[in-house]
Design an enzyme around this catalytic site. Structure first.
Site, PDB file in Angstrom:
ATOM      1  N   HIS A 151      -7.393  -5.928   0.013  1.00  0.00           N
ATOM      2  CA  HIS A 151      -6.247  -5.029   0.089  1.00  0.00           C
ATOM      3  C   HIS A 151      -5.159  -5.553   1.028  1.00  0.00           C
ATOM      4  O   HIS A 151      -3.982  -5.289   0.804  1.00  0.00           O
ATOM      5  CB  HIS A 151      -6.720  -3.646   0.560  1.00  0.00           C
ATOM      6  N   ASP A 208      -9.504  -5.711  -4.388  1.00  0.00           N
ATOM      7  CA  ASP A 208      -8.943  -4.656  -3.533  1.00  0.00           C
ATOM      8  C   ASP A 208      -9.887  -3.462  -3.565  1.00  0.00           C
ATOM      9  O   ASP A 208     -10.053  -2.810  -4.594  1.00  0.00           O
ATOM     10  CB  ASP A 208      -7.557  -4.264  -4.042  1.00  0.00           C
ATOM     11  N   SER A 223       0.833  -1.196   0.000  1.00  0.00           N
ATOM     12  CA  SER A 223       0.000   0.000   0.000  1.00  0.00           C
ATOM     13  C   SER A 223       0.877   1.258   0.000  1.00  0.00           C
ATOM     14  O   SER A 223       1.646   1.461  -0.921  1.00  0.00           O
ATOM     15  CB  SER A 223      -0.971  -0.054   1.179  1.00  0.00           C
TER      16      SER A 223
END
Length: 173
Positions: free
Chosen positions: A159, A121, A33
């Site tokens: 995610h 995601d 991320s």
């Protein structure tokens, strides 16, 4: 307060520490991320300022740059409809020297690059990972060094859970 430059400096210090203790072991940068921007920043800095190429970079749930990521994350959905969203929200990141421009960083990297993204995601859409892959692939001289792996929605990795996939060690090798 945290800054992009500070994050990069911290990872460089960690890299130096690990390199001094690892002998000939492989050292790779693995970012998830927000950390994907930090990983590419640091790999680029090592390459450009020290002439050192990190052994590999793995980007899990990446984005192209922080401005584009902020334009797509769910928390900004309600604000996107208001006039000035780009200026007040997205441009404010640049005013704070926050760019995390992975799309620019991958254009100059030469180390192996693996991009991982789950199709489900909901935080950073998979099209940002694919766009980053396409940018890297077009810039790399050796196209075989750039890989993109997507994980189907049915796995439910979203995610945060790509690292839970039992096949991940084999895929990374």
């Amino acid at each position: 307060h945290p800054t992009e430059s500070g994050f990069t400096t911290d990872v460089l210090a960690l890299y130096d520490w690990a390199k001094a203790r690892s002998g000939n072991s492989t050292i790779l940068f693995w970012g998830h991320s927000l950390g994907t921007g930090i990983a590419t920043n640091t790999a680029r800095k090592l390459q450009e300022e020290r002439g050192v190429q990190v052994d590999a970079v793995v980007l899990e749930s990446p984005y192209t740059n922080i401005r584009e990521a902020a334009a797509h994350i769910p928390i900004t959905t309600i604000y996107r409809q208001f006039p000035g969203f780009g200026y007040f929200i997205l441009d404010s990141l640049a005013l704070g020297d926050m760019y995390f421009a992975s799309d620019e960083n991958v254009k100059v990297l030469a180390c192996p690059l693996l991009i991982l993204h789950a199709e489900d995601d909901a935080v950073l859409p998979p099209h940002l990972g694919r766009k980053l892959f396409e940018t890297a692939r077009s810039a790399y001289k050796d196209k075989t060094k750039v890989k993109f792996i997507t994980f189907p929605e049915k796995l439910g990795l979203g995610h945060d859970y790509i690292s839970f996939n039992p096949e991940l060690p084999v895929l990374v090798k």
